[in-house]
Design a protein around this motif. Sequence first.
Motif, PDB file in Angstrom:
ATOM      1  N   TYR A  62      35.075  36.173  44.245  1.00  0.00           N
ATOM      2  CA  TYR A  62      35.377  34.759  44.424  1.00  0.00           C
ATOM      3  C   TYR A  62      34.465  33.979  43.477  1.00  0.00           C
ATOM      4  O   TYR A  62      33.242  34.122  43.532  1.00  0.00           O
ATOM      5  CB  TYR A  62      35.134  34.355  45.872  1.00  0.00           C
ATOM      6  N   ASN A  82      43.710  28.033  36.761  1.00  0.00           N
ATOM      7  CA  ASN A  82      44.629  29.158  36.952  1.00  0.00           C
ATOM      8  C   ASN A  82      44.660  30.072  35.736  1.00  0.00           C
ATOM      9  O   ASN A  82      44.776  31.294  35.867  1.00  0.00           O
ATOM     10  CB  ASN A  82      46.030  28.648  37.272  1.00  0.00           C
ATOM     11  N   GLU A  85      41.596  32.282  35.764  1.00  0.00           N
ATOM     12  CA  GLU A  85      41.767  33.332  36.773  1.00  0.00           C
ATOM     13  C   GLU A  85      42.696  34.422  36.251  1.00  0.00           C
ATOM     14  O   GLU A  85      42.439  35.623  36.434  1.00  0.00           O
ATOM     15  CB  GLU A  85      42.320  32.715  38.058  1.00  0.00           C
ATOM     16  N   HIS A  86      43.773  34.005  35.584  1.00  0.00           N
ATOM     17  CA  HIS A  86      44.732  34.967  35.039  1.00  0.00           C
ATOM     18  C   HIS A  86      44.078  35.840  33.962  1.00  0.00           C
ATOM     19  O   HIS A  86      44.260  37.064  33.933  1.00  0.00           O
ATOM     20  CB  HIS A  86      45.935  34.232  34.459  1.00  0.00           C
ATOM     21  N   THR A  89      41.918  38.494  35.530  1.00  0.00           N
ATOM     22  CA  THR A  89      42.661  39.652  36.056  1.00  0.00           C
ATOM     23  C   THR A  89      43.083  40.580  34.925  1.00  0.00           C
ATOM     24  O   THR A  89      43.144  41.800  35.107  1.00  0.00           O
ATOM     25  CB  THR A  89      43.903  39.224  36.863  1.00  0.00           C
ATOM     26  N   HIS A  99      46.236  41.083  41.905  1.00  0.00           N
ATOM     27  CA  HIS A  99      45.654  39.855  41.367  1.00  0.00           C
ATOM     28  C   HIS A  99      44.939  39.028  42.429  1.00  0.00           C
ATOM     29  O   HIS A  99      44.038  38.251  42.114  1.00  0.00           O
ATOM     30  CB  HIS A  99      46.724  39.015  40.668  1.00  0.00           C
ATOM     31  N   VAL A 102      40.958  38.557  42.967  1.00  0.00           N
ATOM     32  CA  VAL A 102      40.127  37.622  42.207  1.00  0.00           C
ATOM     33  C   VAL A 102      40.612  36.208  42.496  1.00  0.00           C
ATOM     34  O   VAL A 102      41.810  35.946  42.444  1.00  0.00           O
ATOM     35  CB  VAL A 102      40.208  37.900  40.688  1.00  0.00           C
ATOM     36  N   SER A 103      39.694  35.315  42.811  1.00  0.00           N
ATOM     37  CA  SER A 103      40.062  33.925  43.049  1.00  0.00           C
ATOM     38  C   SER A 103      39.048  32.995  42.411  1.00  0.00           C
ATOM     39  O   SER A 103      37.848  33.145  42.625  1.00  0.00           O
ATOM     40  CB  SER A 103      40.155  33.640  44.545  1.00  0.00           C
ATOM     41  N   PHE A 104      39.524  32.049  41.604  1.00  0.00           N
ATOM     42  CA  PHE A 104      38.673  31.031  40.993  1.00  0.00           C
ATOM     43  C   PHE A 104      38.938  29.705  41.686  1.00  0.00           C
ATOM     44  O   PHE A 104      40.083  29.358  41.963  1.00  0.00           O
ATOM     45  CB  PHE A 104      39.008  30.866  39.504  1.00  0.00           C
ATOM     46  N   ASP A 105      37.877  28.952  41.938  1.00  0.00           N
ATOM     47  CA  ASP A 105      38.028  27.618  42.516  1.00  0.00           C
ATOM     48  C   ASP A 105      37.021  26.685  41.859  1.00  0.00           C
ATOM     49  O   ASP A 105      36.030  27.136  41.281  1.00  0.00           O
ATOM     50  CB  ASP A 105      37.808  27.661  44.036  1.00  0.00           C
ATOM     51  N   LYS A 110      41.187  24.568  45.152  1.00  0.00           N
ATOM     52  CA  LYS A 110      42.183  25.486  45.709  1.00  0.00           C
ATOM     53  C   LYS A 110      42.161  25.506  47.228  1.00  0.00           C
ATOM     54  O   LYS A 110      43.208  25.609  47.857  1.00  0.00           O
ATOM     55  CB  LYS A 110      41.982  26.898  45.161  1.00  0.00           C
TER      56      LYS A 110
END
Length: 200
Positions: A62, A82, A85-86, A89, A99, A102-105, A110
């Motif tokens: 995260y 986004n 984040e892409h 991955t 995918h 993994v999370s980006f904020d 988000k």
Amino acid sequence: MDDVAQAAQTIGRFLQTFTLSGGLRLRFRVKLRGAKPNGSTAAESESEPSALTEGEEARTLYVEFTGPDTPLLTAHNGELLNALEHIATKILRLEPDSHDQVSFDADHFKSNRDRRLREAAAEAVERVRATGRPHPFPAMTSRERRMLHMILSESGLPTASSGEGPGRFVVLYPAGTDVSEPEPPRPRDASHIRSAFRHR
């Protein structure tokens, strides 16, 4: 991801290069579930313990951005956030169905968007039950579509995804509808899509 710690280091190096070469005033933390952050920033490193807080989904990695330039990441419905984040991955060579690991904020963009997604889902369920007509949602990312399907499954109403690529969207159907080969309504125009999830 077989080696989560190694993946966190890889993402940390990528983001440090991104922020430094772009001259961006951003801080970031790469957090592991129940572990210390393995993040750095363009100006400093963070070192306090970092477990996922309530409201954050249980993901393997995260990343949270803060700093004066976070509006650049969240502008235009979070397109840059986004995209980063892409890219992450792809750097980690994750398969599409992984995918979500993994999370980006950025400044809780988000998490706030997820809350609005839940609100929109609740309104759609009421509308479909009242009118008996399908409800198309705006086009959204694969992560958001998966989340929306999960939220809507609690209603017992059938759902299906339609469209291609970035235009793919979820449709909620009345009870008893056969969605094996749905003919969904078209999603609403782009201005409505942008306003529905605009960062506030």
